[in-house]
Design a protein around this motif. Structure first.
Motif, PDB file in Angstrom:
ATOM      1  N   GLY A 223       0.815  -1.207   0.000  1.00 13.83           N
ATOM      2  CA  GLY A 223       0.000   0.000   0.000  1.00 13.83           C
ATOM      3  C   GLY A 223       0.847   1.254   0.000  1.00 13.83           C
ATOM      4  N   ARG A 224       0.156   2.383   0.017  1.00 14.80           N
ATOM      5  CA  ARG A 224       0.833   3.673   0.018  1.00 14.80           C
ATOM      6  C   ARG A 224       0.590   4.367   1.342  1.00 14.80           C
ATOM      7  NH1 ARG A 224      -1.030   6.846  -5.170  1.00 14.80           N
ATOM      8  NH2 ARG A 224      -0.120   8.449  -3.878  1.00 14.80           N
ATOM      9  N   THR A 225       1.574   5.149   1.763  1.00 10.21           N
ATOM     10  CA  THR A 225       1.396   5.939   2.971  1.00 10.21           C
ATOM     11  C   THR A 225       0.838   7.302   2.594  1.00 10.21           C
ATOM     12  OG1 THR A 225       3.657   6.779   2.902  1.00 10.21           O
ATOM     13  CG2 THR A 225       3.267   4.758   4.183  1.00 10.21           C
ATOM     14  N   LEU A 226       0.332   8.002   3.571  1.00  8.05           N
ATOM     15  CA  LEU A 226      -0.245   9.323   3.347  1.00  8.05           C
ATOM     16  C   LEU A 226       0.797  10.298   2.800  1.00  8.05           C
ATOM     17  CD1 LEU A 226      -2.756  11.084   3.623  1.00  8.05           C
ATOM     18  CD2 LEU A 226      -2.112  11.523   5.985  1.00  8.05           C
ATOM     19  N   SER A 227       2.058  10.106   3.136  1.00  9.28           N
ATOM     20  CA  SER A 227       3.112  11.009   2.658  1.00  9.28           C
ATOM     21  C   SER A 227       3.322  10.900   1.146  1.00  9.28           C
ATOM     22  CB  SER A 227       4.426  10.722   3.380  1.00  9.28           C
ATOM     23  OG  SER A 227       4.896   9.429   3.070  1.00  9.28           O
ATOM     24  N   GLN A 228       2.863   9.833   0.518  1.00 11.70           N
ATOM     25  CA  GLN A 228       3.027   9.640  -0.920  1.00 11.70           C
ATOM     26  C   GLN A 228       1.890  10.247  -1.736  1.00 11.70           C
ATOM     27  OE1 GLN A 228       3.299   5.399  -0.639  1.00 11.70           O
ATOM     28  NE2 GLN A 228       5.528   5.426  -0.816  1.00 11.70           N
ATOM     29  N   LEU A 229       0.916  10.835  -1.060  1.00  9.09           N
ATOM     30  CA  LEU A 229      -0.219  11.448  -1.734  1.00  9.09           C
ATOM     31  C   LEU A 229       0.187  12.822  -2.272  1.00  9.09           C
ATOM     32  CD1 LEU A 229      -3.146  10.429  -2.026  1.00  9.09           C
ATOM     33  CD2 LEU A 229      -3.742  11.853  -0.098  1.00  9.09           C
ATOM     34  N   SER A 230      -0.221  13.158  -3.490  1.00  9.07           N
ATOM     35  CA  SER A 230       0.097  14.450  -4.102  1.00  9.07           C
ATOM     36  C   SER A 230      -0.893  15.512  -3.639  1.00  9.07           C
ATOM     37  CB  SER A 230       0.035  14.339  -5.624  1.00  9.07           C
ATOM     38  OG  SER A 230       0.979  13.416  -6.082  1.00  9.07           O
ATOM     39  N   ASN A 231      -0.506  16.775  -3.808  1.00  6.99           N
ATOM     40  CA  ASN A 231      -1.383  17.886  -3.439  1.00  6.99           C
ATOM     41  C   ASN A 231      -2.707  17.794  -4.204  1.00  6.99           C
ATOM     42  OD1 ASN A 231       0.623  18.876  -1.821  1.00  6.99           O
ATOM     43  ND2 ASN A 231       1.204  20.525  -3.191  1.00  6.99           N
ATOM     44  N   GLY A 232      -3.810  17.967  -3.463  1.00  6.27           N
ATOM     45  CA  GLY A 232      -5.140  17.943  -4.063  1.00  6.27           C
ATOM     46  C   GLY A 232      -5.746  16.558  -4.213  1.00  6.27           C
ATOM     47  N   ASP A 233      -4.961  15.496  -4.003  1.00 12.03           N
ATOM     48  CA  ASP A 233      -5.477  14.129  -4.145  1.00 12.03           C
ATOM     49  C   ASP A 233      -6.243  13.705  -2.899  1.00 12.03           C
ATOM     50  OD1 ASP A 233      -4.355  13.953  -6.614  1.00 12.03           O
ATOM     51  OD2 ASP A 233      -2.697  12.652  -6.022  1.00 12.03           O
ATOM     52  N   GLU A 234      -7.230  12.836  -3.114  1.00  8.93           N
ATOM     53  CA  GLU A 234      -8.026  12.280  -2.021  1.00  8.93           C
ATOM     54  C   GLU A 234      -7.756  10.796  -1.897  1.00  8.93           C
ATOM     55  OE1 GLU A 234     -12.157  13.017  -2.446  1.00  8.93           O
ATOM     56  OE2 GLU A 234     -11.964  15.180  -2.151  1.00  8.93           O
ATOM     57  N   ALA A 235      -7.896  10.287  -0.679  1.00 11.11           N
ATOM     58  CA  ALA A 235      -7.725   8.856  -0.419  1.00 11.11           C
ATOM     59  C   ALA A 235      -8.520   8.488   0.826  1.00 11.11           C
ATOM     60  CB  ALA A 235      -6.252   8.523  -0.238  1.00 11.11           C
ATOM     61  N   VAL A 236      -8.570   7.193   1.102  1.00 11.78           N
ATOM     62  CA  VAL A 236      -9.257   6.680   2.279  1.00 11.78           C
ATOM     63  C   VAL A 236      -8.222   5.998   3.174  1.00 11.78           C
ATOM     64  CG1 VAL A 236     -11.020   5.071   3.097  1.00 11.78           C
ATOM     65  CG2 VAL A 236     -11.390   6.353   0.996  1.00 11.78           C
ATOM     66  N   VAL A 237      -8.250   6.299   4.463  1.00 10.62           N
ATOM     67  CA  VAL A 237      -7.338   5.671   5.413  1.00 10.62           C
ATOM     68  C   VAL A 237      -7.719   4.204   5.530  1.00 10.62           C
ATOM     69  CG1 VAL A 237      -6.533   5.636   7.805  1.00 10.62           C
ATOM     70  CG2 VAL A 237      -7.021   7.813   6.694  1.00 10.62           C
ATOM     71  N   SER A 238      -6.742   3.307   5.292  1.00 12.19           N
ATOM     72  CA  SER A 238      -7.045   1.881   5.370  1.00 12.19           C
ATOM     73  C   SER A 238      -6.432   1.218   6.603  1.00 12.19           C
ATOM     74  CB  SER A 238      -6.555   1.158   4.112  1.00 12.19           C
ATOM     75  OG  SER A 238      -5.156   1.262   4.013  1.00 12.19           O
ATOM     76  N   GLN A 239      -5.332   1.769   7.111  1.00  9.10           N
ATOM     77  CA  GLN A 239      -4.647   1.135   8.242  1.00  9.10           C
ATOM     78  C   GLN A 239      -3.772   2.163   8.931  1.00  9.10           C
ATOM     79  OE1 GLN A 239      -2.389  -2.238   6.977  1.00  9.10           O
ATOM     80  NE2 GLN A 239      -1.466  -2.589   8.957  1.00  9.10           N
ATOM     81  N   ILE A 240      -3.549   1.966  10.237  1.00  2.00           N
ATOM     82  CA  ILE A 240      -2.660   2.827  11.013  1.00  2.00           C
ATOM     83  C   ILE A 240      -1.660   1.936  11.725  1.00  2.00           C
ATOM     84  CG2 ILE A 240      -2.510   4.491  12.895  1.00  2.00           C
ATOM     85  CD1 ILE A 240      -5.401   5.305  12.196  1.00  2.00           C
ATOM     86  N   ASP A 241      -0.376   2.292  11.643  1.00  2.00           N
ATOM     87  CA  ASP A 241       0.671   1.533  12.318  1.00  2.00           C
ATOM     88  C   ASP A 241       0.524   1.735  13.823  1.00  2.00           C
ATOM     89  OD1 ASP A 241       2.916   0.214  13.158  1.00  2.00           O
ATOM     90  OD2 ASP A 241       4.342   1.642  12.299  1.00  2.00           O
ATOM     91  N   THR A 242       0.341   0.636  14.549  1.00  2.00           N
ATOM     92  CA  THR A 242       0.094   0.713  15.988  1.00  2.00           C
ATOM     93  C   THR A 242       1.311   0.321  16.815  1.00  2.00           C
ATOM     94  OG1 THR A 242      -0.762  -1.551  16.000  1.00  2.00           O
ATOM     95  CG2 THR A 242      -2.353   0.218  15.690  1.00  2.00           C
ATOM     96  N   SER A 243       2.504   0.326  16.219  1.00  2.00           N
ATOM     97  CA  SER A 243       3.693  -0.120  16.958  1.00  2.00           C
ATOM     98  C   SER A 243       4.141   0.880  18.020  1.00  2.00           C
ATOM     99  CB  SER A 243       4.838  -0.398  15.987  1.00  2.00           C
ATOM    100  OG  SER A 243       5.197   0.785  15.293  1.00  2.00           O
ATOM    101  N   ASP A 244       3.912   2.171  17.818  1.00  2.00           N
ATOM    102  CA  ASP A 244       4.314   3.194  18.783  1.00  2.00           C
ATOM    103  C   ASP A 244       3.068   3.768  19.447  1.00  2.00           C
ATOM    104  OD1 ASP A 244       5.652   5.130  20.227  1.00  2.00           O
ATOM    105  OD2 ASP A 244       5.814   6.507  18.524  1.00  2.00           O
ATOM    106  N   ARG A 245       2.930   3.525  20.727  1.00  2.00           N
ATOM    107  CA  ARG A 245       1.722   3.917  21.445  1.00  2.00           C
ATOM    108  C   ARG A 245       1.534   5.441  21.474  1.00  2.00           C
ATOM    109  NH1 ARG A 245      -0.088   0.721  26.504  1.00  2.00           N
ATOM    110  NH2 ARG A 245      -2.280   1.173  26.316  1.00  2.00           N
ATOM    111  N   GLY A 246       2.609   6.198  21.615  1.00  5.49           N
ATOM    112  CA  GLY A 246       2.507   7.653  21.655  1.00  5.49           C
ATOM    113  C   GLY A 246       1.992   8.227  20.347  1.00  5.49           C
TER     114      GLY A 246
END
Length: 111
Positions: free
Chosen positions: A39-62
């Motif tokens: 998959g792609r991370t949010l940082s790879q999205l271009s300006n003006g593009d839309e996407a849907v959050v599919s997963q969040i990395d839960t390894s770091d609690r903070g």
């Protein structure tokens, strides 16, 4: 005893299953300094593009608590507004400013 918040309960159950190979708790190999697989991370999205959050990395609690406090959950639509000097994206009616470490923890699907 007060009822548990719906969002907090979802994250608590997800963290509880993490690492056990169950659906929803599986980390897909994403860890410190690694990209999510398939998959792609949010940082790879271009300006003006839309996407849907599919997963969040839960390894770091903070970091997870910070993302949860911002109201970013799987299934939510995000729009990238700006990439430099910091990432600015919109989730619902809220504009969020975040650094690269935070946006790399959010996996997206084109939507």
């Amino acid at each position: 005893m007060p009822r548990e918040n719906l969002i907090f309960g979802w994250f608590r159950r997800r963290r509880h299953r993490a690492g056990k190979g169950e659906k929803g708790g599986k980390r897909n190999g994403a860890g410190k300094g690694q990209q999510f697989q398939g998959g792609r991370t949010l940082s790879q999205l271009s300006n003006g593009d839309e996407a849907v959050v599919s997963q969040i990395d839960t390894s770091d609690r903070g970091t997870l608590n910070k993302i949860m406090a911002l109201g970013i959950l799987p299934g939510m639509r995000v729009t990238m507004i700006q990439r430099y000097p910091t990432f600015v994206f919109q989730v619902g009616n809220t504009r969020v400013t975040a650094d690269e470490n935070l946006v790399n923890k959010i996996l997206i699907n084109r939507g």
